[in-house]
Design an enzyme around this catalytic site. Structure first.
Site, mmCIF file in Angstrom:
data_model
loop_
_atom_site.group_PDB
_atom_site.id
_atom_site.type_symbol
_atom_site.label_atom_id
_atom_site.label_comp_id
_atom_site.label_asym_id
_atom_site.label_seq_id
_atom_site.Cartn_x
_atom_site.Cartn_y
_atom_site.Cartn_z
ATOM 1 N N PRO A 195 9.339 -8.307 75.793
ATOM 2 C CA PRO A 195 8.394 -7.635 74.895
ATOM 3 C C PRO A 195 8.047 -8.507 73.692
ATOM 4 O O PRO A 195 8.921 -9.061 73.029
ATOM 5 C CB PRO A 195 9.155 -6.380 74.463
ATOM 6 C CG PRO A 195 10.120 -6.121 75.556
ATOM 7 C CD PRO A 195 10.514 -7.468 76.084
ATOM 8 N N THR A 200 -0.339 -10.582 75.841
ATOM 9 C CA THR A 200 -1.694 -10.115 75.535
ATOM 10 C C THR A 200 -2.487 -11.192 74.814
ATOM 11 O O THR A 200 -3.684 -11.380 75.068
ATOM 12 C CB THR A 200 -1.623 -8.840 74.679
ATOM 13 O OG1 THR A 200 -0.830 -7.866 75.353
ATOM 14 C CG2 THR A 200 -3.008 -8.275 74.435
ATOM 15 N N GLU A 416 36.499 -9.808 57.831
ATOM 16 C CA GLU A 416 35.497 -10.861 57.984
ATOM 17 C C GLU A 416 36.133 -12.245 57.840
ATOM 18 O O GLU A 416 35.732 -13.199 58.523
ATOM 19 C CB GLU A 416 34.373 -10.679 56.963
ATOM 20 C CG GLU A 416 33.623 -9.363 57.079
ATOM 21 C CD GLU A 416 33.057 -9.135 58.462
ATOM 22 O OE1 GLU A 416 32.666 -10.114 59.126
ATOM 23 O OE2 GLU A 416 33.006 -7.972 58.889
#
Length: 644
Positions: A195, A200, A416
């Site tokens: 996508p 187009t 983290e």
């Protein structure tokens, strides 16, 4: 005769027919036999008249047998006594002096009003694109030169796909070049890509280059609530194409109408299959469609019907891939042409730091950078603005207003730091780009990696390293605190998924061997991607589970050992992270390796940043005012998102 005159004549005929029908009905309701005055007097004398109604000189009467008559009487003073003598019922009405036009309005007003309402209703139905009388006509739009002309110069990053379509354009321009060698014009070209990869845009560029009529329609425009409308629109579309041949017909999202037949249980699916059957016939049936090229786009080629994909219908399937680092640089240069950039901006670095970004993501990155710079009242967009925009596109906006306790913030910092430290201590891991404990999206903290090079295949060694890095956050919590939190849920999901694919799909287990288990296959009536088919025994399932568990546990032990040996670096990194909230790769390395980076973290001597050979080459290869081709899956830009 013009269309307006034809419509006017049609409505006049309809109006006259309705008036004649009304007159006939009115005459049947009030059917009266006209007689002369002498016959009337004779009937009165003979006692045949029962009652009369006198209105001026007009007399309406009723015979004994129920028959009705009508006559006009001259002034006769003897008439009333004669009627009384015979016992006839007499009724008198005043003379209607309203006038002819008022009488006509009262008589024909309802009919004329009905005609007017009918005309208004039909006009309304035909306005606004409704076209109630022509719902079987095609909704295809014919693009003209005034509607945003796009050419191949406006497309960047998909050179191979552009080359495939250039042959189609050249055939339309000079067909003799190919026909003299026996070549035939391709009947259909299918653009396949993720996508937003610019399918187009490519089709529009073909229209701009070929200089032929270009009809565009969406796959969903064929199917309506009326049965047979889709097939009718397909026929009408190709009729228009034949009239304007040579021409190009572009169907966007063709999977809306071209899905595999037999995937429904009736209802609207039957209508869709009729539309598909008509499309198959029009593309390659008994009637030839010379000069009509069908270009279609889809991001789901796996659901298309095989009959649609065979040569003779869609002769070519053009892949529209994700842009590589060179393509990303071109797209960034395209979108930044109208954006004032600071001298410190290096788009090559941005392109290299955005693996997996699509053209839409890159356009959004430039736009977000411009918005951030404008918010800070800057006159130019700097590198820091683009970095902040990249973080926003990748991880979402910062949630600084989120209330977090000191304990939760500390847990997030160690989590983290565990991810980052395991990666730094593991040779072959992707370099750590940034660590942040600022909540973004659904994540309490994020560790970002920046791959040193483009990756198109995964190695077993690289997957083991990724599993260790993902497990580093949970292990850091386990070594530091009394219990673990739910923040590692996303990490564990990804670890399990990677290990399962290594064993069941990629043959990366020595015990199981080069075999694939869990065939992807779905029921045709429920969809072709409804899950996996269990094509192995229970004993094999136990072996698979044991291998998945072994892979995860072995990497867990390796990561735990590394963090335990370097627990002081974990503490130091976490404390600095708690203080600054965000650290980049250089800062993290200086904390973990104060005496200098190990050799495996240093870039190889032959590695150089990506750049064009000359400035002229860059200028030549970048389109002047192009809308980019979009591509990509940002999931490959490694980022850790432990959820709270």
């Amino acid at each position: 005769m013009s269309q307006f005159q034809k419509n006017l004549a049609l409505w006049l005929v309809i109006s006259l027919l309705m008036i004649m029908l009304f007159n006939m009905m009115a005459q049947r309701e009030n059917e009266q036999t006209p007689i002369n005055y002498t016959e009337f007097l004779t009937a009165v004398d003979s006692g045949q008249v029962v009652s009369i109604v006198i209105q001026g000189s007009q007399i309406d009467g009723v015979y004994e047998d129920g028959g009705k008559f009508q006559t006009n009487a001259p002034p006769d003073m003897q008439l009333i006594p004669q009627l009384k003598e015979k016992g006839i019922i007499i009724e008198a009405k005043p003379v209607d002096d309203q006038g002819f036009w008022f009488t006509l309005l009262i008589s024909w007003g309802p009919i004329l009003l009905l005609i007017a309402v009918w005309i208004f209703f039909m006009r309304q139905m035909q306005s606004g694109g409704g076209k109630a009388m022509s719902f079987g006509k095609s909704k295809a739009k014919l693009l003209t030169d005034t509607q945003g002309l796009v050419t191949f110069k406006d497309v960047a990053g998909v050179d191979e796909a552009k080359q495939e379509l250039e042959e189609v354009v050249e055939f339309l321009r000079d067909p003799k070049k190919f026909t003299k060698l026996g070549g035939k014009i391709p009947k259909g070209v299918l653009l396949v890509g993720a996508p937003g990869t610019g399918k187009t845009l490519l089709a529009r560029s073909v229209a701009g280059e070929a200089s032929v009529p270009f009809f565009t329609i969406s796959g969903s425009d064929f199917v309506e609530m009326f049965v047979g409308v889709g097939a009718s629109r397909v026929r009408d579309l190709f009729v228009q194409g034949k009239k304007n041949a040579p021409c190009i017909i572009f169907i966007d999202e063709i999977d809306a109408v071209g899905r595999h037949r037999g995937a429904g249980l009736g209802g609207g699916h039957d209508e869709r299959e009729q539309t598909l059957n008509q499309l198959l016939v029009e593309m390659d049936g008994f009637e030839s469609n010379e000069g009509v090229i069908l270009v279609a786009a889809t991001n789901r080629p796996d659901v298309l019907d095989p009959a649609l994909l065979r040569p003779g219908r869609f002769d070519r399937q053009v892949m529209v891939p994700h842009p590589d680092v060179r393509g990303r640089l071109k797209i960034l240069q395209v979108h930044s042409r109208k954006v004032p950039l600071d001298e410190n901006v290096d788009l090559g670095v941005v392109a290299k730091g955005t693996p997996g970004f699509s053209g839409a993501d890159l356009a959004n990155l430039i736009n977000e950078g411009a918005l951030l710079a404008a918010r800070s009242n800057k006159t130019q967009v700097g590198m820091d603005d683009l970095e902040a925009a990249k973080d926003k596109v990748l991880m979402g906006a910062e949630r600084r207003s989120m209330v977090i306790t000191a304990e939760e913030k500390k847990v997030t910092a160690y989590h983290e730091a565990g991810h980052a430290l395991v990666s730094l201590l593991t040779p072959g891991s992707d370099p750590v780009h940034k660590v942040s404990i600022i909540p973004r999206g659904r994540a309490m903290g994020v560790t970002m990696y920046l791959p040193a090079e483009e990756k198109y295949n995964e190695t077993a060694k690289g997957l083991h390293i990724r599993i260790r890095s993902l497990l580093g956050g949970r292990i850091a919590e386990e070594l530091t605190f009394e219990s673990v939190t739910s923040g590692a849920s996303n990490d564990l999901e990804r670890v399990t998924a990677i290990a399962r694919k290594m064993v069941c799909e990629w043959g990366m287990s020595e015990k199981i061997g080069p075999l694939a288990f869990g065939e992807k296959e779905g029921e045709v009536f429920l969809g072709r991607d409804m899950g996996h088919v269990k094509n192995y025994s229970e004993a094999t399932a136990v072996d698979l589970d044991n291998e998945i568990r072994r892979i995860v546990y072995e990497n867990y032990d390796i990561a735990r050992k590394a963090l335990k040996e370097h627990q002081q670096q974990l503490i130091d990194l976490s404390e600095v992270l708690l203080e600054k909230e965000t650290l980049d790769g250089a800062e993290i390395c200086s904390i973990v390796f104060p005496d200098g980076e190990p050799d495996y973290l240093k870039p190889k001597a032959e590695e150089e940043p990506f750049k064009f050979e000359t400035a002229e080459e860059a200028e030549d290869e970048v389109p002047q005012e192009a809308a980019p081709v979009v591509a990509g899956d940002p999931e490959e830009a490694s980022e850790e998102k432990p959820e709270a």
